[in-house]
Structures are given as C-alpha cells and as structure tokens.
Design a protein around this motif. Structure first.
Motif, PDB file in Angstrom:
ATOM      1  N   GLN A  96       0.718  -1.656   0.242  1.00  0.00           N
ATOM      2  CA  GLN A  96      -0.062   0.341  -0.417  1.00  0.00           C
ATOM      3  C   GLN A  96       0.849   1.184  -0.070  1.00  0.00           C
ATOM      4  O   GLN A  96       1.809   1.293   0.906  1.00  0.00           O
ATOM      5  CB  GLN A  96      -1.105   0.052   1.439  1.00  0.00           C
ATOM      6  CG  GLN A  96      -2.356   0.583   1.337  1.00  0.00           C
ATOM      7  CD  GLN A  96      -3.297   1.135   2.135  1.00  0.00           C
ATOM      8  OE1 GLN A  96      -3.269   0.058   2.755  1.00  0.00           O
ATOM      9  NE2 GLN A  96      -3.631   2.114   2.760  1.00  0.00           N
ATOM     10  N   ASP A  97       0.639   2.604  -0.570  1.00  0.00           N
ATOM     11  CA  ASP A  97       1.490   3.551  -0.699  1.00  0.00           C
ATOM     12  C   ASP A  97       2.637   3.466  -1.933  1.00  0.00           C
ATOM     13  O   ASP A  97       3.070   4.753  -1.590  1.00  0.00           O
ATOM     14  CB  ASP A  97       1.238   4.309   0.466  1.00  0.00           C
ATOM     15  CG  ASP A  97      -0.663   4.289   0.659  1.00  0.00           C
ATOM     16  OD1 ASP A  97      -1.116   4.981   0.181  1.00  0.00           O
ATOM     17  OD2 ASP A  97      -0.338   4.173   2.258  1.00  0.00           O
ATOM     18  N   GLN A  98       3.093   2.409  -1.948  1.00  0.00           N
ATOM     19  CA  GLN A  98       4.454   2.033  -2.223  1.00  0.00           C
ATOM     20  C   GLN A  98       5.221   2.806  -4.048  1.00  0.00           C
ATOM     21  O   GLN A  98       5.372   3.809  -3.165  1.00  0.00           O
ATOM     22  CB  GLN A  98       4.828   1.103  -2.616  1.00  0.00           C
ATOM     23  CG  GLN A  98       4.814  -0.127  -1.000  1.00  0.00           C
ATOM     24  CD  GLN A  98       5.559   0.227   0.135  1.00  0.00           C
ATOM     25  OE1 GLN A  98       6.660   0.390  -0.156  1.00  0.00           O
ATOM     26  NE2 GLN A  98       4.737   1.149   1.150  1.00  0.00           N
ATOM     27  N   MET A  99       3.870   2.174  -4.554  1.00  0.00           N
ATOM     28  CA  MET A  99       3.984   3.462  -5.808  1.00  0.00           C
ATOM     29  C   MET A  99       2.982   4.810  -5.963  1.00  0.00           C
ATOM     30  O   MET A  99       3.703   5.594  -6.585  1.00  0.00           O
ATOM     31  CB  MET A  99       3.624   2.279  -7.086  1.00  0.00           C
ATOM     32  CG  MET A  99       4.422   0.740  -6.772  1.00  0.00           C
ATOM     33  SD  MET A  99       6.174   1.475  -7.705  1.00  0.00           S
ATOM     34  CE  MET A  99       7.265   1.023  -5.623  1.00  0.00           C
ATOM     35  N   ILE A 100       2.048   4.569  -5.318  1.00  0.00           N
ATOM     36  CA  ILE A 100       1.006   5.616  -5.829  1.00  0.00           C
ATOM     37  C   ILE A 100       0.734   5.558  -4.214  1.00  0.00           C
ATOM     38  O   ILE A 100       0.376   4.767  -3.931  1.00  0.00           O
ATOM     39  CB  ILE A 100       0.332   5.723  -6.811  1.00  0.00           C
ATOM     40  CG1 ILE A 100       0.729   5.327  -8.284  1.00  0.00           C
ATOM     41  CG2 ILE A 100      -1.178   6.282  -6.830  1.00  0.00           C
ATOM     42  CD1 ILE A 100      -0.338   4.835  -9.429  1.00  0.00           C
ATOM     43  N   LEU A 101       0.513   6.799  -3.774  1.00  0.00           N
ATOM     44  CA  LEU A 101      -0.237   7.188  -2.461  1.00  0.00           C
ATOM     45  C   LEU A 101      -1.563   6.816  -2.772  1.00  0.00           C
ATOM     46  O   LEU A 101      -2.749   6.890  -3.679  1.00  0.00           O
ATOM     47  CB  LEU A 101       0.084   8.718  -2.057  1.00  0.00           C
ATOM     48  CG  LEU A 101       0.910   8.886  -1.418  1.00  0.00           C
ATOM     49  CD1 LEU A 101       1.208  10.213  -1.363  1.00  0.00           C
ATOM     50  CD2 LEU A 101       1.643   7.845  -0.526  1.00  0.00           C
ATOM     51  N   ASN A 102      -2.256   6.176  -1.658  1.00  0.00           N
ATOM     52  CA  ASN A 102      -3.425   5.878  -1.295  1.00  0.00           C
ATOM     53  C   ASN A 102      -4.289   4.694  -2.328  1.00  0.00           C
ATOM     54  O   ASN A 102      -5.074   3.869  -3.269  1.00  0.00           O
ATOM     55  CB  ASN A 102      -4.672   6.573  -1.606  1.00  0.00           C
ATOM     56  CG  ASN A 102      -4.674   7.640  -0.636  1.00  0.00           C
ATOM     57  OD1 ASN A 102      -4.792   7.757   0.138  1.00  0.00           O
ATOM     58  ND2 ASN A 102      -4.339   9.415  -1.259  1.00  0.00           N
ATOM     59  N   GLU A 103      -3.279   3.697  -3.232  1.00  0.00           N
ATOM     60  CA  GLU A 103      -3.130   2.650  -4.161  1.00  0.00           C
ATOM     61  C   GLU A 103      -2.522   1.212  -2.982  1.00  0.00           C
ATOM     62  O   GLU A 103      -1.588   1.753  -2.964  1.00  0.00           O
ATOM     63  CB  GLU A 103      -2.436   3.169  -4.912  1.00  0.00           C
ATOM     64  CG  GLU A 103      -2.456   1.531  -5.658  1.00  0.00           C
ATOM     65  CD  GLU A 103      -1.739   1.709  -7.180  1.00  0.00           C
ATOM     66  OE1 GLU A 103      -2.345   1.860  -8.787  1.00  0.00           O
ATOM     67  OE2 GLU A 103      -0.721   1.025  -7.393  1.00  0.00           O
ATOM     68  N   ILE A 104      -3.648   0.512  -3.235  1.00  0.00           N
ATOM     69  CA  ILE A 104      -3.322  -1.024  -3.522  1.00  0.00           C
ATOM     70  C   ILE A 104      -2.453  -2.121  -3.875  1.00  0.00           C
ATOM     71  O   ILE A 104      -3.432  -1.718  -4.576  1.00  0.00           O
ATOM     72  CB  ILE A 104      -4.351  -1.462  -2.356  1.00  0.00           C
ATOM     73  CG1 ILE A 104      -4.774  -0.735  -0.787  1.00  0.00           C
ATOM     74  CG2 ILE A 104      -4.036  -2.618  -1.211  1.00  0.00           C
ATOM     75  CD1 ILE A 104      -5.417  -0.881  -0.281  1.00  0.00           C
TER      76      ILE A 104
END
Length: 274
Positions: free
Chosen positions: A214-222
C-alpha cells in the motif's frame, strides 16, 4: 527450492552488460546506437542534438552520426521546424515482435481478461527485468489513468507487489540477498526504504503465497500480486491488481480479491508446466 542467479542494476534501466575486451563478437558501434535510443523515456520524449549528447555522454560528432543513421533507418524522426528527435512507430514493431516471443503473455492473456471482467478493477501481468519489474500486460478499468495503461513501465522490484511475489518464490538466501543489495527508489512519501522491514514483508509474502502493498508506487493505492510459478516452483511472472485505498482495505482485499488472483495465477502455470 531451486536457487536463482542474483542480478544487479538500477530500477527503470534496461540491463546492458558492459563490453568486455575479450568478447570478440561485441560490436561497439551497435552498442552506441542502442545507448542513444535508450536516452528516450517518459521524461525525454523530444530531444535536441545537444540534449542527446548530454544524456548519452558521447561526443557530439558520434551522436550526430548515430542520430542520422537511426533517422535514415526509420527509428528516429526529426522535426523539420524544431530540429528535435523523437521515437517512431518502428519501436512498436519491436514490441510487436517481443510479444510473439513471450509465450507466457499469450498463455496469460485470456485468463487476465477474464479476471479483469470479473473484478472490474485494473489487472496487470509483470515479469522480472534485472532488479525491476516490467509490466508486460495491462488491462485498465474506467478509473485507470493514462500512465497505468502503458506496457513496458519498469518499477523497483523490492517495492512493487509483483516483484515481492516473484522474489518470494526464490530460495530464502537469494531473496534475502536481493533485499540487502538491490537498489531502492522513493516513489512516494510512504515507500518503504527500511531493508529490515522489506525483509519482514518478503518473509510474510513467502509464507502466504501472495503480496499486498500500500502507498508504495502511488499514494492511496493497494497492490495485490500472485506469483505465476513454473514446474520448478520459481515464479516466471506475477498477476497483479491495483485498487483504491479509498474503497478497499487490505483486509477486504485479502478476503475478496486474493483468492481470484491466486486462482488465475495457478491457471496460467498449472502443475507440471515447465
């Protein structure tokens, strides 16, 4: 479990082995031409000769000759007004040839389409490329932005859920060595840069058989990924799904989405297939 060779490089780079003096088959002029092509990317789409010199690190005379040759051969286009170069459709021809050579993509595509239709969410397939993962198939949903529809994007394997899923199928000594030595890149303010924490995530992924980030590539994305294993137990790729953290929680993802991803990954690489 079988071991896998460890490799090094920079996330986002296409791995290229350094020329060796004893390699009599190495063609340095061809290598220079390929090096010039590689200066084009998401940020550098239209380049002047001066910019190509700076980015490639080669002298102006060499860049000028190489750029002209690539233009004549149809791989670069030069705008008659701005004098700037950009890639041509010939690059798509190379990608087309690649997809006919990657049998795993052909095998996976019907399953990925079925999964995307069932979930109504973005579904991807990724493979390992040096220390990065590269998306080789992308099936966007209605909420997907343009960048997330493009194949060929490289992301650091240690941070992306497909990379963790693939690496988790390696022998423990190998994936721990990758965690210790592979480069990291701060993609968001919450990208995990602590290698000890990454090792804990990898151990959990290896134990469960799937990865959730979670939040690794894009914030608020799982990101959720399941490894596509071969007969040797090692992953040859990963099925990945991206969902919004505004609508999903990791617990709900694990309960409602993970079983479908595991089923799809297993159907792409059934037992006994090499």
């Amino acid at each position: 479990m079988a071991s896998r060779r460890k490799i090094t490089g920079q996330p986002g780079d296409t791995p290229v082995e350094a020329p060796r003096k004893q390699d009599t088959l190495y063609v340095s002029s061809l290598a220079k031409g390929l090096k010039l092509l590689k200066v084009f990317n998401r940020t550098n789409t239209h380049l002047s000769l001066t910019e190509m010199v700076k980015l490639s690190g080669m002298d102006k005379s060499a860049v000028q000759r190489l750029a002209n040759t690539l233009m004549v051969e149809g791989f670069l286009h030069r705008d008659p007004d701005t004098k700037r170069f950009r890639p041509t459709h010939a690059w798509l021809g190379l990608a087309y040839a690649y997809y006919w050579s990657d049998s795993l993509v052909a095998l996976a595509m019907p399953k990925l389409i079925e999964l995307a239709q069932r979930l109504g969410e973005t579904v991807n397939m990724a493979e390992l490329s040096d220390t990065s993962i590269v998306y080789v198939a992308r099936l966007p949903c209605q909420r997907t932005n343009y960048e997330a529809t493009l194949i060929g994007r490289h992301l650091p394997a240690l941070s992306a859920s497909p990379g963790q899923a693939i690496l988790s199928t390696w022998a423990e000594a190998d994936w721990r060595a990758a965690v210790e030595t592979w480069p990291l890149r701060q993609m968001t303010a919450r990208t995990t840069m602590d290698r000890a924490e990454l090792a804990r995530q990898m151990a959990r992924t290896a134990e469960r058989g799937f990865s959730i980030t979670q939040d690794q590539m894009i914030l608020n994305e799982i990101g959720i990924s399941a490894p596509i294993r071969g007969a040797d137990g090692l992953a040859h790729g990963a099925v990945q799904c991206s969902v919004s953290a505004f609508h999903w929680t990791p617990e709900r993802v694990e309960r409602e989405l993970v079983p479908y991803l595991l089923d799809t990954a297993n159907s792409i690489a059934p037992a006994g297939r090499g």
